[in-house]
Design an enzyme around this catalytic site. Structure first.
Site, PDB file in Angstrom:
ATOM      1  N   HIS A 161     -30.546  -7.697  23.307  1.00  0.00           N
ATOM      2  CA  HIS A 161     -29.395  -8.410  23.888  1.00  0.00           C
ATOM      3  C   HIS A 161     -29.674  -9.910  23.859  1.00  0.00           C
ATOM      4  O   HIS A 161     -30.784 -10.329  24.140  1.00  0.00           O
ATOM      5  CB  HIS A 161     -29.179  -7.954  25.334  1.00  0.00           C
ATOM      6  CG  HIS A 161     -28.119  -8.719  26.052  1.00  0.00           C
ATOM      7  ND1 HIS A 161     -26.775  -8.459  25.882  1.00  0.00           N
ATOM      8  CD2 HIS A 161     -28.204  -9.757  26.927  1.00  0.00           C
ATOM      9  CE1 HIS A 161     -26.079  -9.289  26.628  1.00  0.00           C
ATOM     10  NE2 HIS A 161     -26.927 -10.096  27.288  1.00  0.00           N
ATOM     11  N   VAL A 187      -5.400  -1.242  -7.789  1.00  0.00           N
ATOM     12  CA  VAL A 187      -5.082   0.168  -7.560  1.00  0.00           C
ATOM     13  C   VAL A 187      -6.219   1.092  -7.994  1.00  0.00           C
ATOM     14  O   VAL A 187      -6.009   2.252  -8.317  1.00  0.00           O
ATOM     15  CB  VAL A 187      -3.774   0.561  -8.289  1.00  0.00           C
ATOM     16  CG1 VAL A 187      -2.593  -0.129  -7.653  1.00  0.00           C
ATOM     17  CG2 VAL A 187      -3.855   0.237  -9.778  1.00  0.00           C
ATOM     18  N   ASP A 213     -20.369   4.857 -12.021  1.00  0.00           N
ATOM     19  CA  ASP A 213     -18.910   4.967 -11.948  1.00  0.00           C
ATOM     20  C   ASP A 213     -18.295   5.904 -12.980  1.00  0.00           C
ATOM     21  O   ASP A 213     -17.109   6.215 -12.896  1.00  0.00           O
ATOM     22  CB  ASP A 213     -18.260   3.577 -12.098  1.00  0.00           C
ATOM     23  CG  ASP A 213     -18.573   2.662 -10.929  1.00  0.00           C
ATOM     24  OD1 ASP A 213     -19.248   3.101  -9.994  1.00  0.00           O
ATOM     25  OD2 ASP A 213     -18.133   1.493 -10.960  1.00  0.00           O
ATOM     26  N   GLU A 242       0.835  -1.200   0.000  1.00  0.00           N
ATOM     27  CA  GLU A 242       0.000   0.000   0.000  1.00  0.00           C
ATOM     28  C   GLU A 242       0.871   1.252   0.000  1.00  0.00           C
ATOM     29  O   GLU A 242       1.771   1.389   0.818  1.00  0.00           O
ATOM     30  CB  GLU A 242      -0.927  -0.006   1.213  1.00  0.00           C
ATOM     31  CG  GLU A 242      -1.701   1.292   1.450  1.00  0.00           C
ATOM     32  CD  GLU A 242      -2.523   1.728   0.244  1.00  0.00           C
ATOM     33  OE1 GLU A 242      -2.361   2.894  -0.191  1.00  0.00           O
ATOM     34  OE2 GLU A 242      -3.307   0.904  -0.267  1.00  0.00           O
TER      35      GLU A 242
END
Length: 461
Positions: free
Chosen positions: A440, A266, A307, A200
């Site tokens: 819970h 990437v 996109d 990275e």
């Protein structure tokens, strides 16, 4: 041949848009050059989740003794795992075909291109046919981005698509990039017994996430045997021999890593070439199409979503953009998307889910913050499930109680983040979350506990 709307691209932006348009009474067609569902259903979101589920099951089997169960000689059949993933993707794509038929949307096979005069030209097998549309929506998505010093050959240096359909698992793999694609594949291949190294460039893996989340994932990866190199860059890859020699530059110097395969993760690149933008005069900037709040380009009648825009490259964003776009076309008055309240999910192990500002971003924006954190190690449900890694972290504006951000890392947290998204949409305060009774034992009560920690009322830590 005449339509109210033609959508170019059938990914989660395109096909959702087409269905909503049909519901609104628009005569609609959709153009697809390959498989219905686009990258997401065929080579992205869905098949990767199938692979990750297989990895999770195999991991459970390998740690069955932790749950008091004895299993001997379990083996992962890599080709069968890949085949299952492809079957899941194919099933989803067939499901989209059914939805197109159900909603009376014509599917036009071929490569779509916007042309002047409100037309779309579709080419298949060398033959081009023109269709007329009052409105056109470009939803052509994106592909794996290639770096000049890391060209993909599809064999030794691959992108995400090849990583989903390998015949045999490599023994050693270097993954370049630690965004969602990189870390998901790192988890999968590591679970399959591959020696994985993640490289990275930034100081932290999953660099868009809160720093605490990044540090936790790095710890979890190290525990799983995944090597992580941050502040590092791949200078070159030598593929001349039987494997790869990866030259990695770090602060300590240059290191050569030998492996069988390099996965380039990437980022992505928008598919805006050869779809008529230049000929029609549609404005772009830095490889993205420019639109207004309702996804109209500078050319009347031509819109773009997903996109190809400079918004978050996420399936749920593309779908939401498409719905707003066609509702506006149909004469409705939709509310523009709040891009500051988009959840992001990463499906490695432990999972990551987040929405809103990180602690650092909130401070940089000038907020005085209240921060709460609840570790899953203190959660009864997490302990019982054998998943104590991770935490829930919340960030509030100290002055007004606004919920600025929520960041989770742990088992199944991608199913928990919606609480924060809806609460932020409703402008819920920290005290309201704190006083909303959570069930819970659940993982989700960690959200309430983290809020309690922010307001100095935490019980279980």
């Amino acid at each position: 041949m005449n339509y109210d709307l033609i959508v170019i691209g059938s990914g989660p932006g395109g096909y959702v848009t087409a269905i909503r348009a049909s519901q609104l009474g628009l005569k609609t067609a959709i153009v697809e050059k390959e498989s219905l569902g686009g990258v997401c259903l065929n080579w992205g979101c869905i098949p990767t989740k199938a692979l990750l589920k297989s990895a999770q099951v195999f991991d459970y089997i390998n740690h069955a003794s932790d749950f008091g169960i004895s299993i001997k000689d379990a083996n992962a059949d890599f080709s069968a795992i890949i085949e299952r993933s492809r079957d899941v993707a194919n099933g989803m794509s067939n499901g989209i075909a059914y939805l197109m038929k159900k909603n009376k949307i014509e599917v036009i096979n071929g490569c779509g291109k916007v042309v002047k005069g409100g037309k779309v030209a579709v080419t298949e097998d060398g033959k081009t046919t023109e269709y007329v549309a009052k409105h056109t929506i470009i939803a052509t998505g994106a592909r794996s981005r290639e770096l000049p010093n890391l060209p993909q050959d599809g064999k030794k240096v691959i992108g995400y698509r090849a990583a989903l359909s390998l015949g045999v698992a490599p023994k050693k793999m270097v993954i370049v990039g630690s965004g969602a694609i990189g870390v998901e594949f790192a988890y999968f291949y590591n679970a399959m017994g591959v020696e994985v190294t993640v490289v990275e460039y930034m100081p932290n893996i999953v660099p868009v996430e809160d720093a605490d989340v990044s540090k936790q994932l790095q710890r979890s990866f190290k525990k799983s045997g995944i090597k992580v190199m941050t502040n590092a860059s791949v200078e070159s890859v030598d593929t001349k021999g039987s494997g790869c020699k990866v030259l990695v530059k770090t602060k300590k110097g240059v290191e050569t890593i030998e492996c069988d395969m390099v996965l380039s993760a990437v980022g992505i690149q928008a598919n805006i070439e050869n779809i008529g933008l230049e000929e029609v005069g549609i404005k772009t900037d830095s490889g993205k199409i420019i639109v207004d709040d309702f996804y109209r380009t500078n050319i009347p009648g031509v819109h773009a979503i997903g996109d190809v825009l400079p918004t978050q490259a996420l399936a749920h964003v593309a779908s939401a953009e498409g719905i707003i776009c066609v509702e506006k076309i149909a004469g409705h008055d939709p509310e523009p998307i709040d891009y500051g309240n988009i959840p992001g999910c990463t499906y490695c192990a432990p999972e990551i889910a987040s929405v809103g500002m990180t602690e650092e971003a909130a401070k940089q924006a000038g907020y005085e913050v209240k921060v709460g954190k609840f570790p899953f190690s203190a959660s009864g449900k997490a302990s019982a499930a054998g998943h104590k890694d991770g935490f829930v972290k919340v960030v509030f504006d100290a002055k007004y109680g606004e919920w600025l951000g929520c960041h989770m890392i742990g088992y199944n947290v991608t199913e928990m983040i919606a609480e924060a998204v809806v609460a932020r949409k409703l402008e819920t305060t920290g005290h309201e979350i704190l006083k909303a009774v959570h069930p819970h034992p659940t993982m989700s009560e960690a959200v309430m506990e983290a809020v309690a920690d922010a307001y100095d009322e935490v019980i279980h830590i």
